[in-house]
Write an enzyme that holds these catalytic residues in place. Structure first.
Site, PDB file in Angstrom:
ATOM      1  CG  ASP A  16      16.572 -18.387  38.945  1.00 49.52           C
ATOM      2  OD1 ASP A  16      16.027 -17.381  39.422  1.00 49.52           O
ATOM      3  OD2 ASP A  16      15.947 -19.378  38.555  1.00 49.52           O
ATOM      4  NE  ARG A  97      17.112 -29.032  36.528  1.00 49.00           N
ATOM      5  CZ  ARG A  97      17.156 -28.287  35.437  1.00 49.00           C
ATOM      6  NH1 ARG A  97      18.002 -28.590  34.467  1.00 49.00           N
ATOM      7  NH2 ARG A  97      16.350 -27.260  35.289  1.00 49.00           N
ATOM      8  CG  ASP A 126      14.889 -28.502  38.745  1.00 48.86           C
ATOM      9  OD1 ASP A 126      14.552 -29.684  38.550  1.00 48.86           O
ATOM     10  OD2 ASP A 126      14.821 -27.627  37.866  1.00 48.86           O
ATOM     11  CB  SER A 178       9.971 -20.274  35.141  1.00 46.00           C
ATOM     12  OG  SER A 178      10.955 -21.194  35.575  1.00 46.00           O
TER      13      SER A 178
END
Length: 406
Positions: A16, A97, A126, A178
C-alpha cells in the site's frame, strides 16, 4: 489540492504505502512527501526501507524506535486489564496504531506538514485507529486516505501500479497475504483465508513459530515473575520489557503456542477472517490471569473481567486516547497493586499447562480450603448461610404453591 505542499506519510514499505509516494506526487502537484516508519518490532521488514522510500519519491525517511514505548505504555496496560477482543484476539495491530500515529503527528507538526497520509483501506479498522489518534493530537490536520479516493480497487491493481512505476515489492500475486507484524504478533489475512472453510496452511504462513504438530515432543517449563501486574523476570532473571516479549516469543513459537484462527467483527460492520500468531503474548496473558486467580478477591476479579471486555473494545475501535480508557486503566492499576508473584508454566505442543503459582499477596489459604480436618472452618455454619442465601427461592416457591402456579 494546491494548498498541500508537504505530506507526512505513515510508511511501512509494504504494498500500500510503496505505491502511495508516487501517487501523492502525481495527484498533489509534486508535493514533498516525508515518510515515517514507526519501529514496533517489524525486524527485517525495515531493512532497505530508506533507500526504497527515497527512490520512489520521498524527500526523507524517519525510522523511529518505538519498541520500549509500545510495550510499556500500550501492551502492558492492556495485558494488566486482561483485555481480549472476542475471546481470542490479543489486539496486536490495534494497540500498535496509536503509538505509531502519535509519533507521526509529532513529526508532522515539527516539519510543518499540511497533511498526514496513511495507507489504510476503507474496509479496515486501522483507518479509524490512525485518524482518531491524529484528531486527538492535531485536530485541524488534514488527512489523506488514498484508498477512499483513488481508482485502485484491489491488491492486484496495486501490484499493476507498482510494476508500471518500477517499484520493487517483496511479494507476488501468489503470496500476497495482507500481513501486519510487530513485536507482539503477526497477522495474516486474504487469499485462501478469505473462505472460513479453508484450513490455514500453517506450513506456508507461520513465521513466528511452528504448528503444534511440529513442536518438540518434550515440554518446556518457564517461570514468569510479576510485580504489580507487570512481567519483570523470566526463570529468575530480570530483563527489560522488550526482551521479555522477545524471549517468550521464542519459547512460545518453538512450542506451537499462540496461533489463533478468528472470524472477528470489524468496527466498520463486516466480519473478517484472519490467522494471528501471538506466542509470547498468549503466555503472558495466561500467566497474568493465573496470578490474579490467587491475588484478587472474587468481586474485584469478576468486575475486572467485565471491564476487560470493554477495554478491549476501546482498544480495538481506536479509542485509546479517551477518558474512558484512561479511567479503566486507573482502576486496573489499583487492582494490580497486589498482582505480584511467580507463575510456572509448562509449554507443550500448543498447550499452556499450569505448573505452579505463588504470591506474597495470595488469598488462597490451604488451612481453610483443605479437605482434611481443620480448626479454622466450622462446617455447621454453612446451614444458616444456605437458609439465608436460599430464602428468596423458598419464598417464591411457597407463593407459587399457594396460588396454584407452576
Amino acid at each position: 489540492m494546491s494548498d498541500i505542499k508537504k505530506v507526512v506519510l505513515a510508511y511501512s514499505g509494504g504494498l500500500d504505502t510503496s505505491i502511495i509516494i508516487p501517487w501523492l506526487k502525481e495527484n498533489y502537484d509534486n508535493c514533498e512527501v516525508i515518510a515515517v516508519s514507526g519501529d514496533v518490532g517489524q525486524g527485517t521488514e525495515l531493512d532497505g526501507l530508506e533507500e526504497k522510500a527515497i527512490k520512489t519519491g520521498a524527500s526523507k525517511l524517519y525510522i523511529e524506535d518505538l519498541n520500549k514505548e509500545f510495550v510499556e505504555d500500550y501492551v502492558f496496560p492492556t495485558l494488566k486489564a486482561g483485555a481480549v477482543y472476542e475471546n481470542k484476539y490479543l489486539l496486536g495491530t490495534s494497540f500498535a496504531r496509536p503509538v505509531i500515529a502519535k509519533r507521526i503527528v509529532e513529526i508532522a507538526l515539527a516539519e510543518g506538514a499540511d497533511a498526514i497520509c496513511h495507507g489504510c483501506t476503507g474496509k479496515g479498522n486501522d483507518q479509524v485507529r490512525f485518524e482518531l489518534t491524529i484528531k486527538h493530537f492535531a485536530p485541524n490536520m488534514k488527512i489523506i486516505a488514498p484508498w477512499r479516493i483513488w481508482d485502485i480497487k484491489s491488491r492486484d491493481e496495486e501490484i499493476d501500479y507498482a510494476e508500471a512505476h518500477d517499484i520493487p515489492l517483496k511479494i507476488n500475486r501468489e503470496t500476497n497475504y495482507s500481513k501486519d507484524k510487530n513485536l507482539w504478533h503477526l497477522s495474516h489475512e486474504g487469499l485462501d483465508l478469505e473462505d472460513p472453510w479453508n484450513e490455514p496452511m500453517f506450513d506456508k504462513i507461520l513465521e513466528l513459530g511452528v504448528s503444534p504438530e511440529k513442536a518438540p515432543d518434550e515440554a518446556t517449563y518457564v517461570t514468569i515473575s510479576f510485580e504489580k501486574g507487570i512481567p519483570v523476570a523470566i526463570d529468575g532473571e530480570k530483563i527489560g520489557s522488550v526482551a521479555i516479549v522477545e524471549k517468550l516469543n521464542e519459547l512460545g513459537g518453538k512450542n506451537g503456542i499462540g496461533i489463533a484462527d478468528i472470524v472477528e467483527n470489524r468496527l466498520v460492520g463486516m466480519k473478517s477472517r484472519g490467522v494471528y500468531e501471538t506466542p509470547g503474548g498468549t503466555i503472558l496473558y495466561h500467566a497474568h490471569n493465573k496470578l490474579e486467580e490467587i491475588c484478587l478477591d472474587k468481586e474485584t476479579y469478576h468486575y475486572k473481567q467485565g471491564l476487560g471486555i470493554k477495554y478491549a473494545e476501546l482498544v480495538y475501535n481506536g479509542q485509546w486516547f479517551t477518558p474512558l480508557r484512561e479511567a479503566i486503566c486507573a482502576f486496573v492499576d489499583k487492582v494490580n497493586e497486589v498482582v505480584t508473584g511467580d507463575v510456572k508454566l509448562k509449554l507443550y505442543k500448543g498447550n499452556i499447562i499450569n505448573a505452579g503459582v505463588t504470591s506474597p499477596y495470595s488469598l488462597y489459604d490451604e488451612d481453610i480450603a483443605t479437605f482434611n480436618e481443620d480448626e479454622v472452618y466450622d462446617q455447621k455454619d454453612s446451614a444458616g448461610f444456605i437458609n439465608l442465601f436460599g430464602l428468596p427461592i423458598k419464598v417464591q416457591a411457597q407463593m407459587k404453591a399457594k396460588n396454584g402456579l407452576e
